[in-house]
Structures are given as C-alpha cells and as structure tokens.
Design an enzyme around this catalytic site. Structure first.
Site, PDB file in Angstrom:
ATOM      1  N   GLU A 129      -8.629  -5.091  -5.026  1.00  0.00           N
ATOM      2  CA  GLU A 129      -8.061  -4.061  -4.344  1.00  0.00           C
ATOM      3  C   GLU A 129      -9.167  -3.165  -3.718  1.00  0.00           C
ATOM      4  O   GLU A 129      -8.803  -2.676  -2.312  1.00  0.00           O
ATOM      5  CB  GLU A 129      -7.084  -3.266  -5.068  1.00  0.00           C
ATOM      6  CG  GLU A 129      -5.736  -3.879  -5.555  1.00  0.00           C
ATOM      7  CD  GLU A 129      -4.736  -4.107  -4.439  1.00  0.00           C
ATOM      8  OE1 GLU A 129      -5.147  -3.896  -3.073  1.00  0.00           O
ATOM      9  OE2 GLU A 129      -3.721  -4.412  -4.554  1.00  0.00           O
TER      10      GLU A 129
ATOM     11  N   SER B  18       0.681  -1.087   0.153  1.00  0.00           N
ATOM     12  CA  SER B  18       0.032   0.299   0.099  1.00  0.00           C
ATOM     13  C   SER B  18       0.953   1.078  -0.003  1.00  0.00           C
ATOM     14  O   SER B  18       1.702   1.252  -0.889  1.00  0.00           O
ATOM     15  CB  SER B  18      -1.118  -0.193   1.182  1.00  0.00           C
ATOM     16  OG  SER B  18      -1.993   0.867   0.953  1.00  0.00           O
TER      17      SER B  18
ATOM     18  N   HIS C 218      -7.577  -5.797  -0.603  1.00  0.00           N
ATOM     19  CA  HIS C 218      -6.468  -5.178  -0.179  1.00  0.00           C
ATOM     20  C   HIS C 218      -5.723  -5.421   1.096  1.00  0.00           C
ATOM     21  O   HIS C 218      -6.594  -5.871   2.147  1.00  0.00           O
ATOM     22  CB  HIS C 218      -6.826  -3.467   0.062  1.00  0.00           C
ATOM     23  CG  HIS C 218      -5.573  -2.506  -0.123  1.00  0.00           C
ATOM     24  ND1 HIS C 218      -4.775  -2.325  -0.970  1.00  0.00           N
ATOM     25  CD2 HIS C 218      -5.084  -1.839   1.276  1.00  0.00           C
ATOM     26  CE1 HIS C 218      -3.842  -1.480  -0.576  1.00  0.00           C
ATOM     27  NE2 HIS C 218      -4.062  -1.254   0.804  1.00  0.00           N
TER      28      HIS C 218
END
EC number: 3.1.1.1
Length: 565
Positions: A353, A221, A466
């Site tokens: 995601e 991230s 994610h």
C-alpha cells in the site's frame, strides 16, 4: 401526446435491434434527463450513459459549510451528456492523480467549480422494460482533497456484469471538511453529500433500470474510508445493502483522529479572517470567492508532508470528525456497541500500500533507497500528522520492523511496509473483525498484481501498490491498449467477484476461485495470478500495534492519575 407515443415506439424498435438511434430520456423526481448510448467493443448491448446529473442544490453562499439540500426541479429536458466540473481542488494534483488512476483511454479535460454535486450513471438496462438490476455506487478516493467522477468510466463494469454503475462527486478539501468542531461548522460536508447522493439513488434509480433495494457502495482510499464511515453512520441506514472498502477504512490516521479546530484557525488566518470565534471564522470564509479559498488551500499544501517543520503544527489532510450527526460518537464505541449498519462487507488492501505512489505524492525522502534506523526514526516523527505515532512508540516500531537487517535497500522496503500497516493493513483488519463479530457476512482480500498501465518510474518488483486494483475493478484492459491476456482475465475475474458481491452479498460464483468468508479462521483471498485463499491477514502486525497502543494508553492514564494526586 402522439409525438411521445411515436418516440416510445421508435425507441423500443431501436433498442430491440441493439442499436438505438434516439438518445435515452429518463424521468427523475426533479425533471427529465437526456443521456447518450455507448457500446463497448465486443458487446452488442449498448450502455445508456448520463453524465452530470444534479443530486443536490449547488452548495454556494449560505450552503457553503452546510448540509446539502435537494436539487431544484426543472421543467425542460436536461442534457446530461458531458462530464460535470470537478469539485474545487488543486488542479495540478488532480491531473497527476487522473493520469495515474484513470481507466479511460485518455484524460478528460478538467474544469473545476464549487457547483459540483453531480453524479454519472451507466446503465445496461433496457429502459423500456421494468429492469431491476443491482446498483453499484462508487465513491472516489484522493485523500478527501482531490479527484472526481470523470476519472472512472463505468461502461466496462456495467456491460460485463449487467449492473447499474453510479459514480458520485462530493465536496473536497476546505469546502468539504472545514470544521470548527461546534454548531457553526460541524464538518463532514463531503460525507453528507455522499448521503444525499444515496438518497437520490433511492428516489430515482428505478427509472434507470436499477433496484433501489440492492445498492452496493464501494470506494477506494478516501473513498474506502468514506464507505467505512457510511457503514457506521445512522444517517445512511437503509440507503445501501452491501459495502466494499478498498484500501482504507475509518481508522486510517491520515483521514481521521486529529483535532480539526486548530486546522480551522490556521485556514481562517491564512484567508485573512479573525479567529476569535467560530461564528466569525465561518462568516468570513463564506464571503471568500472560490479562487480565494483555493489560494488558501494551495498555501496549506494539502496532500504533502512537511519534513522540515514541527510535525505537530502540520496538517496534510482535513479529517473526518465526530460531529454528533453523521458520526454520533467515536467509531470505537459504535463498533463496540455493534450499533452500525451490519450489511455484508468486503474489506481489502493491496500488498504494498505504501510502495511507490503515496510516498511520491507525499514527497517522502526515500528515492535513494538508502535508509538507516536513525533516518527512519526521524522520518516517522516528521510523518506524525499522517501516522499519529507518538515519539515514545517510534523505537519499538523501528526495532520490530527494521531490527533484523543492516541492508539499506531491505530496510527501505520494511519501512514502507511499516507505514502501509499503520495506515491501511492494521485498521482494515480491526474493522473487519468488528464487523464479523457483529454477525455480518465479511470478506477480506489482498491484491497482489502489477498492472501494465502503471508508470515506468515505479520499481518493477512492486506488486499491488496503492490503487493498483482499480484497473481490474474498472475493466481498464477493455478501454486502454496493451493489456495481456492474463491481465484481461484477471480484470474479468475481479469484476465478477465485485458484481457477485453486489448481487448476493457473497463474491463466490461458478468458475471462480473459492473466496472464504472472514470468520474466526480469518480466511481471505489473495487476488493475483493465480488467486488463492489464505488465512490471518496481518494478524501478527495487528497484535503488535494493538499491544503497543494499549501500553501507551495505560501509561498516559497512569500519568494522568499521578498528576491528579
């Protein structure tokens, strides 16, 4: 002297038995540090763990909004056996993120401080020998505003793969990324902390059994975006030798691309500072206490999207900026000139995601899963601060992704894909292609698995949300309870891929599914059960967005020429 010799003899004896009775002590350039030994169930090899080793001076006073400086030396043996405080941030958001992401059995209680430039080291090396193990330096995520080193226990990865794992911290939020876009506060302080940590690794890691000539940076991230920034930065040249960017790169519109000065003025005004000049803002903000700055930070509501106000006035994140130092010019120019660090590079995304965790964190109004095109267009515009999609582009984007269905639930899923592509998928492919075209070995993956440790609130069918890959990369099945044999084997495979890449610049190895290099055929690996090779990840989506953006740029320049005439 004889005491030291005796200690060394007894330490050697204990280590040879695999059960050290004396805690490990290591020399750093600043002084000695004392750690502790930890053994992972099923392994006789102990891991020496050092928690809270300082790599820079506390960034206080005049060092707030300034590049980090080397740590002060000490003459005693510093005990580094407990987790360091996290960098200042929203404590509630930090706890939420740790609960969702950690591979630890239980959450480490959080403390927060502006004095937070510390790193944790996990080394399986026999410290009495001159080991030279590969080094893997982790940069945590959290939108450049939350998280810290204690979320990640490096023991499983270190012991399974015989690598030295280093987990670093860096300044976050206002402390880490406040920028007036001039010499008074250039910004990117958190990224400069990452560079300082890599310098520390070069100077010290050999004494922990690591090879300073084999350093891999990896992050997820905002940590993946940070890796991507370091790959582009001349300041990081020769500080690392391979790079892994998980679920984010430099072109993530959340974290890069917006002007920072209007945000700086907003922060200063909320803090009660005059905004007439950069010098006045910086001087005033340096006088504020940690808690006063935290209060400003909480008022800014970083990490959430305002779905009611003017999106052009909203700032959910503090961005990475082109500061002329860390990033000497625009990333597009650096990539076009091929003037970046052309190390072997692994770039990956997860299948969904923007599936559940990020919409939940950002307060997206999608819980009902009842979406129509009009509502989707409205949400896209309100999300402008994190997507950078102008109003003109929205109809074409909605038609492309949602035009083929009337079903509200399907429309919701496709809408989530749209945002995932803008933030993660398309930027990751663009960066990978640029790296490949510069002649550097490049590998891509898409992670497609649902870990057993995720929240029960999350839709069952969601594979690869994610951060899902974190559980595999960090060996969560070896610390948390309840993992299936399938999940344990997946984690072993992923750790092996990552460590092979750290060792050789190539993830492939004996007994593993073949992972094709990302060349002109654009082969990549779908990581799941089973893992299998595929081709051309997100290529149609990249074509669509590249064409759409190019059309907008052409229209804008044509309009500018018309106005000038």
């Amino acid at each position: 002297m004889w005491l030291c010799a005796l200690s060394l003899i007894s330490l050697t004896a204990c280590l040879s038995l695999g059960h050290p009775s004396l805690p490990p002590v290591v020399h750093t350039v600043h002084g000695k540090v004392l750690g502790k030994y930890v053994t992972l169930e099923g392994f006789s090899q102990p891991v020496a763990v050092f928690l809270g080793v300082p790599f820079a001076k506390p960034p206080l006073g005049s060092l707030r909004f300034a590049p980090p400086e080397p740590a002060e030396p000490w003459s005693f043996v510093k005990h580094t056996t407990s987790y360091p405080p996290l960098c200042y941030q929203n404590p509630e958001a930090a706890l939420r993120l740790a609960e969702l992401f950690t591979n630890q059995r239980k959450i480490i209680p959080h403390k927060f401080s502006e004095d937070c430039l510390y790193l944790n080291i996990y080394t399986p090396a026999d410290l009495t020998q001159n080991s030279r193990l590969p080094v893997m330096v982790w940069i945590h995520g959290g939108g450049l505003v939350i998280d810290g080193a204690s979320t990640y226990d490096g023991v499983p990865l270190a012991v399974h793969e015989n690598v030295v794992v280093v987990v670093i911290q860096y300044r976050l939020g206002i402390w880490g990324f406040f920028s007036t876009e001039d010499e008074h506060s250039r910004g990117n302080w958190g990224h400069l902390d990452q560079v300082a940590a890599l310098h520390w690794v070069q100077d010290n890691i050999a004494n922990f059994g690591g090879n300073p000539g084999s350093v891999t940076i990896f992050g997820e991230s905002a940590g993946g975006e940070s890796v991507s920034v370091l790959v582009l930065s001349p300041l990081a040249k020769n500080l690392f030798h391979r790079a892994i960017a998980q679920s984010s790169v430099i072109f993530n519109p959340c974290l890069f691309g917006r002007a920072a000065r209007p945000l700086a003025k907003k922060i200063a005004a909320l803090a009660g500072c005059k905004t007439t000049t950069s010098a006045a803002m910086v001087h005033c903000l340096r006088q504020k206490t940690e808690d006063e700055l935290l209060e400003v930070s909480l008022k800014m509501k970083f990490g959430t999207v305002d779905f009611l106000g003017d999106p052009r006035e909203s700032y959910p994140f503090l961005p990475t900026v082109i500061d002329g130092v860390l990033l000497p010019k625009a990333p597009e120019e650096i990539l076009a000139e091929k003037s970046f660090n052309t190390v072997p590079y692994m770039v990956g995304i997860n299948k969904h995601e923007f599936g559940w965790i990020i919409p939940m964190f950002l307060d997206f109004p999608l819980s009902e899963r009842k979406l129509d095109q009009k509502t989707a267009a409205s949400i896209l515009w309100q999300a402008y601060p994190i997507l950078n999609i102008s109003e003109k582009l929205i109809p074409a984007a909605i038609e492309k992704y949602l035009g083929g269905t009337e079903d509200p639930a399907t429309m919701t899923d496709l809408f989530l894909d749209l945002i995932g592509d803008i933030m993660f998928g398309v930027p990751s492919v663009i960066v990978s292609r640029s790296h490949r075209d510069a002649g550097a070995p490049t590998y891509m993956y898409e992670y497609q698995y649902r870990p057993s440790f995720v929240s029960d609130d999350r839709p069952q069918e969601l594979l690869g949300d994610h951060a899902d890959e974190l559980f595999s990369v960090w060996g969560a099945p070896f610390l948390k309870e309840g993992a299936s044999e399938e999940e344990i084997n997946l984690s072993k495979m992923v750790m092996k891929f990552w460590a092979n890449f750290a060792r050789n610049g190539n993830p492939n190895g004996e007994g593993l599914p073949h992972w094709p290099e990302y060349d002109q055929k654009e082969g990549y690996l779908q990581i799941g059960v089973p893992a299998q090779a595929a081709h051309r990840l997100k290529d149609k989506e990249v074509d669509f967005w590249t064409e759409l953006r190019a059309k907008e740029t052409a229209e804008r320049s044509s309009h500018r020429e018309h106005v000038e005439l």
